[in-house]
Motif scaffolding. Structure first.
Motif, mmCIF file in Angstrom:
data_model
loop_
_atom_site.group_PDB
_atom_site.id
_atom_site.type_symbol
_atom_site.label_atom_id
_atom_site.label_comp_id
_atom_site.label_asym_id
_atom_site.label_seq_id
_atom_site.Cartn_x
_atom_site.Cartn_y
_atom_site.Cartn_z
ATOM 1 N N GLN A 241 -16.024 -222.764 46.916
ATOM 2 C CA GLN A 241 -16.169 -222.334 45.516
ATOM 3 C C GLN A 241 -17.230 -223.131 44.769
ATOM 4 N N PRO A 242 -17.237 -224.474 44.853
ATOM 5 C CA PRO A 242 -18.295 -225.202 44.140
ATOM 6 C C PRO A 242 -19.704 -224.843 44.604
ATOM 7 N N ILE A 243 -19.875 -224.647 45.912
ATOM 8 C CA ILE A 243 -21.206 -224.285 46.411
ATOM 9 C C ILE A 243 -21.607 -222.915 45.869
ATOM 10 N N ALA A 244 -20.664 -221.965 45.898
ATOM 11 C CA ALA A 244 -20.970 -220.622 45.396
ATOM 12 C C ALA A 244 -21.261 -220.656 43.897
ATOM 13 N N TYR A 245 -20.514 -221.463 43.166
ATOM 14 C CA TYR A 245 -20.743 -221.543 41.720
ATOM 15 C C TYR A 245 -22.097 -222.167 41.430
ATOM 16 N N LEU A 246 -22.485 -223.184 42.203
ATOM 17 C CA LEU A 246 -23.800 -223.793 42.016
ATOM 18 C C LEU A 246 -24.902 -222.775 42.303
ATOM 19 N N ALA A 247 -24.701 -221.967 43.358
ATOM 20 C CA ALA A 247 -25.681 -220.921 43.671
ATOM 21 C C ALA A 247 -25.800 -219.936 42.511
ATOM 22 N N ALA A 248 -24.651 -219.550 41.927
ATOM 23 C CA ALA A 248 -24.677 -218.643 40.780
ATOM 24 C C ALA A 248 -25.429 -219.281 39.607
ATOM 25 N N LEU A 249 -25.191 -220.569 39.377
ATOM 26 C CA LEU A 249 -25.886 -221.257 38.277
ATOM 27 C C LEU A 249 -27.394 -221.272 38.500
ATOM 28 N N TYR B 168 -22.755 -213.709 39.341
ATOM 29 C CA TYR B 168 -21.307 -213.727 39.188
ATOM 30 C C TYR B 168 -20.617 -213.037 40.367
ATOM 31 N N SER B 169 -21.237 -211.990 40.907
ATOM 32 C CA SER B 169 -20.658 -211.301 42.075
ATOM 33 C C SER B 169 -20.573 -212.258 43.263
ATOM 34 N N ALA B 170 -21.624 -213.028 43.497
ATOM 35 C CA ALA B 170 -21.615 -213.976 44.618
ATOM 36 C C ALA B 170 -20.493 -214.994 44.434
ATOM 37 N N TYR B 171 -20.341 -215.486 43.207
ATOM 38 C CA TYR B 171 -19.288 -216.478 42.949
ATOM 39 C C TYR B 171 -17.896 -215.878 43.126
ATOM 40 N N ILE B 172 -17.680 -214.664 42.606
ATOM 41 C CA ILE B 172 -16.364 -214.027 42.715
ATOM 42 C C ILE B 172 -16.040 -213.726 44.176
ATOM 43 N N TYR B 173 -17.049 -213.272 44.931
ATOM 44 C CA TYR B 173 -16.844 -212.987 46.349
ATOM 45 C C TYR B 173 -16.352 -214.248 47.071
ATOM 46 N N LEU C 290 -9.444 -209.571 51.480
ATOM 47 C CA LEU C 290 -10.674 -209.448 52.255
ATOM 48 C C LEU C 290 -11.291 -208.068 52.065
ATOM 49 N N GLY C 291 -10.458 -207.052 51.947
ATOM 50 C CA GLY C 291 -10.955 -205.703 51.699
ATOM 51 C C GLY C 291 -11.704 -205.607 50.383
ATOM 52 N N VAL C 292 -11.121 -206.191 49.345
ATOM 53 C CA VAL C 292 -11.767 -206.159 48.025
ATOM 54 C C VAL C 292 -13.076 -206.932 48.057
ATOM 55 N N SER C 293 -13.071 -208.104 48.688
ATOM 56 C CA SER C 293 -14.305 -208.903 48.737
ATOM 57 C C SER C 293 -15.370 -208.183 49.563
ATOM 58 N N LEU C 294 -14.948 -207.515 50.632
ATOM 59 C CA LEU C 294 -15.909 -206.758 51.436
ATOM 60 C C LEU C 294 -16.479 -205.588 50.627
ATOM 61 N N LEU C 295 -15.620 -204.931 49.852
ATOM 62 C CA LEU C 295 -16.081 -203.835 48.988
ATOM 63 C C LEU C 295 -17.137 -204.330 48.020
ATOM 64 N N LEU C 296 -16.876 -205.471 47.392
ATOM 65 C CA LEU C 296 -17.836 -206.033 46.438
ATOM 66 C C LEU C 296 -19.143 -206.369 47.140
ATOM 67 N N LEU C 297 -19.047 -206.938 48.329
ATOM 68 C CA LEU C 297 -20.247 -207.315 49.072
ATOM 69 C C LEU C 297 -21.067 -206.084 49.433
ATOM 70 N N THR D 246 -9.505 -211.458 42.138
ATOM 71 C CA THR D 246 -9.513 -210.190 42.877
ATOM 72 C C THR D 246 -9.691 -209.021 41.912
ATOM 73 N N VAL D 247 -9.014 -209.072 40.776
ATOM 74 C CA VAL D 247 -9.179 -208.001 39.783
ATOM 75 C C VAL D 247 -10.612 -207.991 39.270
ATOM 76 N N GLN D 248 -11.169 -209.186 39.040
ATOM 77 C CA GLN D 248 -12.570 -209.239 38.616
ATOM 78 C C GLN D 248 -13.486 -208.637 39.674
ATOM 79 N N ALA D 249 -13.180 -208.895 40.931
ATOM 80 C CA ALA D 249 -13.999 -208.334 42.015
ATOM 81 C C ALA D 249 -13.934 -206.808 42.002
ATOM 82 N N ILE D 250 -12.751 -206.257 41.776
ATOM 83 C CA ILE D 250 -12.607 -204.800 41.722
ATOM 84 C C ILE D 250 -13.390 -204.232 40.538
ATOM 85 N N LEU D 251 -13.280 -204.885 39.382
ATOM 86 C CA LEU D 251 -14.010 -204.406 38.196
ATOM 87 C C LEU D 251 -15.514 -204.473 38.420
#
Lengths: 253, 178
Positions: free
Chosen positions: A195-203, A166-171, B8-15, A135-140
């Motif tokens: 998570q594995p599907i998203a990580y494969l997509a990122a790769l 990386y954004s897709a994977y973190i999301y 969910l809010g954070v993930s939506l923000l990122l999206l 979540t912190v990574q997503a905010i950054l």
């Protein structure tokens, strides 16, 4: 079975990206990112060995290494920050303020939880810790991307690929770990594959965008920037002088 | 489920942020935006009205007072229809001019090391307020006509003036440094 296939595909794609990075000499340009990828690749190989030879200890080993995976992910964010904003000192200054602010907030929250929280169990701790790290990574990431968009910072194919992948994977991580922490959701097989599907997509994104070195577009020389900025500033002052008549119009209305 | 909301809010923000950036990458062709300003013309007896004068004229009630007293209702409706089109066009032009101004600003100050976060935030908030007001006004005028929206136009123009005042202060500081 599908999970196993995904895992093998991830290992194969990671190896492909790393070999290609050496062949195309891209690894030197994005060293922190390739260190992250190397660590993840080694973790996957170790997990495979542990699952094959000592399956009884696989579960705790998985969570210990997942924490490493999440921790090394910050290297990707540092790489993005380093390459995206090195030509925009003003935006980089704002990004530094934002990054330090987020870090301070996280430290405060962790300290508060440690002081006031109930006794926690290992089973929920690692998943919750990974969820919070992601979540912190997503905010950054959201902050850096917002700065790139707001200041229209030019980026090359490599950096775009790293960011989007990386954004897709973190999301996917944040959403799946958040739902996975709810009672009843964690055992559903579908959630474990997100998570594995998203990580494969990122790769796969990284395989395509990091095929060869593609630097960020060069900015103009300093003298031309100064000249353009003075020209823009002068034009803006003239526009503002005309627009200052709005003050009178606003008062009359 | 309520404990999911922050995540969910954070993930939506990122999206959302990623989607907006992706959209910008597809649409934007130039990395640097130049503020296109019409060449200054010498005033003549029959010169074209400035942007401000146009705004005054479009939303002024003098024409409507005359039309409502002296012409049949069909002509009044035609007048309101034409004036609505003019008003919406003027607001769209105002919105475009403010957007161009803001884009020139971010293109220029991105290279400056000594950015003031508070000023940048103030400008960004004011810019968003102006955009929102312009869009609301356009919708309101489309629904209710320009005569009834006169007061809202005054508020929009005062907000635009505040935005330009803040921008002028920033430009004055930047020009003093350069």
């Amino acid at each position: 079975m599908f999970g196993q296939i995904l895992w093998w595909m991830e290992i194969a794609t990671e190896a492909f990206i790393l070999v290609r990075s050496i062949d195309a000499r891209v690894y030197r340009k994005y060293l922190a990112f390739y260190i992250y990828l190397t660590v993840v690749f080694l973790i996957d190989l170790l997990r495979l060995c542990v699952l094959t030879l000592r399956p009884s200890v696989y579960t705790p080993f998985y969570w210990y290494t997942e924490f490493l995976h999440a921790g090394f992910g910050y290297a990707v964010i540092l790489e993005i920050y380093k390459h995206a904003l090195n030509k925009s000192p003003g935006a980089a200054r704002i990004a530094r303020t934002f990054l330090w602010g987020v870090l301070a907030a996280v430290i405060l929250k962790v300290t508060w939880n440690a002081v006031s929280g109930p006794v926690w169990s290992p089973g929920t701790t690692w998943a919750a810790l990974e969820r919070d790290l992601r979540t912190v990574q997503a905010i950054l990431l959201a902050g850096i991307i917002a700065l790139l968009a707001y200041y229209v910072v030019a980026t090359g194919r490599n950096l775009k690929g790293i960011i989007f992948g990386y954004s897709a994977y973190i999301y996917a991580c944040v959403v799946s770990l958040a739902f996975g922490s709810l009672p009843g959701y964690g055992l559903r097989p579908g959630w474990r594959l997100v998570q594995p599907i998203a990580y494969l997509a990122a790769l796969l994104i990284w395989s395509y965008t990091l095929w060869s070195y593609s630097p960020n577009p060069a900015t103009e020389t300093e003298s031309k920037i100064e000249r353009d900025y003075k020209l823009i500033a002068e034009k803006t002052r003239r526009a503002l002088a005309r627009a200052s008549s709005f003050l009178k119009l606003g008062g009359e209305l | 489920m309520s404990q999911l909301l922050p995540y969910l809010g954070v993930s939506l923000l990122l999206l959302v942020v990623s989607a907006l950036w992706a959209r910008q990458l597809f649409i934007t062709r130039k990395t640097r935006i130049e503020l296109i300003v019409p060449q200054k013309r010498e005033p003549t007896s029959g010169s074209t009205a400035s942007h401000r004068d146009l705004g005054e004229r479009i939303f002024d009630l003098v024409d409507w007072d005359f039309v409502s007293r002296n012409v049949p209702s069909e002509i009044q409706q035609m007048f309101l229809g034409e004036r609505t089109i003019l008003a919406i066009s003027w607001l769209r032009r105002t919105r475009t001019r403010v957007s161009l101004l803001m884009r020139a600003h971010v293109a220029a100050v991105g290279q400056i090391a000594d950015l003031h976060l508070a000023t940048e935030l103030k400008l960004a908030v004011n810019y968003l307020v102006v955009l929102t007001l312009c869009n609301l006004l356009i919708a309101w005028i489309w629904a209710r006509g320009p005569v009834r929206t006169r007061k809202m136009v005054g508020k929009t123009l005062r907000t635009v003036a505040r935005l330009r005042g803040a921008f002028e202060q920033l430009m004055a500081r930047v020009s003093a440094e350069t």
